[in-house]
Each structure stands twice: as structure tokens, then as C-alpha cells.
Design a protein around this motif. Structure first.
Motif, PDB file in Angstrom:
ATOM      1  N   VAL A  77      39.071  41.995  37.725  1.00 53.37           N
ATOM      2  CA  VAL A  77      38.703  40.981  38.542  1.00 53.37           C
ATOM      3  C   VAL A  77      38.676  41.534  40.170  1.00 53.37           C
ATOM      4  O   VAL A  77      37.818  41.071  40.802  1.00 53.37           O
ATOM      5  N   ALA A  78      39.494  42.269  40.257  1.00 52.57           N
ATOM      6  CA  ALA A  78      39.458  42.743  41.879  1.00 52.57           C
ATOM      7  C   ALA A  78      38.424  43.808  42.088  1.00 52.57           C
ATOM      8  O   ALA A  78      37.873  43.562  43.214  1.00 52.57           O
ATOM      9  N   MET A  79      38.322  44.521  41.212  1.00 48.45           N
ATOM     10  CA  MET A  79      36.871  45.559  41.302  1.00 48.45           C
ATOM     11  C   MET A  79      35.528  45.090  41.023  1.00 48.45           C
ATOM     12  O   MET A  79      34.635  45.870  40.974  1.00 48.45           O
ATOM     13  N   TRP A  80      35.325  43.791  40.375  1.00 50.61           N
ATOM     14  CA  TRP A  80      34.249  43.215  40.185  1.00 50.61           C
ATOM     15  C   TRP A  80      33.440  43.074  41.645  1.00 50.61           C
ATOM     16  O   TRP A  80      34.125  42.625  42.507  1.00 50.61           O
ATOM     17  N   ASP A  81      32.043  43.316  41.288  1.00 58.53           N
ATOM     18  CA  ASP A  81      31.544  43.277  42.780  1.00 58.53           C
ATOM     19  C   ASP A  81      30.871  41.825  43.185  1.00 58.53           C
ATOM     20  O   ASP A  81      30.073  41.599  43.909  1.00 58.53           O
TER      21      ASP A  81
END
Length: 108
Positions: A77-81
């Protein structure tokens, strides 16, 4: 890991483009990539150790596997763009698997 270290060139069809909706405005791209790699190594070790422990019937295995699944989801979720295209390539299936793992392990 492969993309973040530049071992494979990023392509649009891969889904992940190295940007994070949460971290890219705060940290340099190289830092975001390194952080993602480091945390995913921890996730992989957690799943490996937890899976072995689970197979051996150890009591500590369930919290390790749940922790690995939760951490994996947080990283995805944190690395989703922030874009809704190519969600499968960006890890939505991984999130679904993590939810299933947590659900199955906590309900037994």
C-alpha cells in the motif's frame, strides 16, 4: 528487489514505476527503492521462517506469518503509486493473499 536495484529496467507494463503515493514526496527515489527492498527482504524472511515453523507445528509460527502478511500489505500500500491502472501488477493480488493468510491463521 530486482526493479529497485536496477537489475531489470522498469517498463510501464510491469505496473510498479518506483513512485510511492506516500513516500516519494518525502524521500529521494533511491531511498524509497532501498527501503522497499529492505522491508521486502524482511517480509520474505518472515514468510520463510513462519512457514517452516508452521510446518513443524510451532506456536510462534502464526504470529510470525501474520506479522509478515501485515508488513507485506503495508509495504504494498505504501509503495503503490496512487493510480488505479495495472492493479494486479502493482500488488492487489498480494494484498488479497495477505488478507486470506491473516484470516485463515487467526480463525483457526
Amino acid at each position: 528487489m530486482v526493479l529497485s536495484h536496477g537489475w531489470v529496467e522498469m517498463e510501464d507494463a510491469m505496473g510498479w514505476n518506483g513512485r510511492s503515493w506516500l513516500l516519494s514526496d518525502l524521500l529521494a527515489e533511491g531511498t524509497v527503492l532501498s527501503l522497499a527492498s529492505l522491508i521486502y527482504v524482511l517480509v520474505a524472511v518472515g514468510f520463510l521462517v513462519g512457514g517452516v515453523g508452521y510446518g513443524l507445528g510451532r506456536d510462534w509460527a502464526t504470529p510470525v506469518l501474520v506479522g509478515a502478511a501485515v508488513l507485506s500489505t503495508v509495504v504494498l500500500v505504501a509503495m503503490w503509486d496512487g493510480r488505479f491502472d495495472l492493479l494486479v501488477e502493482k500488488g492487489i493480488v498480494g494484498v488479497a493473499i495477505n488478507v486470506a493468510v491473516v484470516g485463515l491463521l487467526t480463525l483457526r
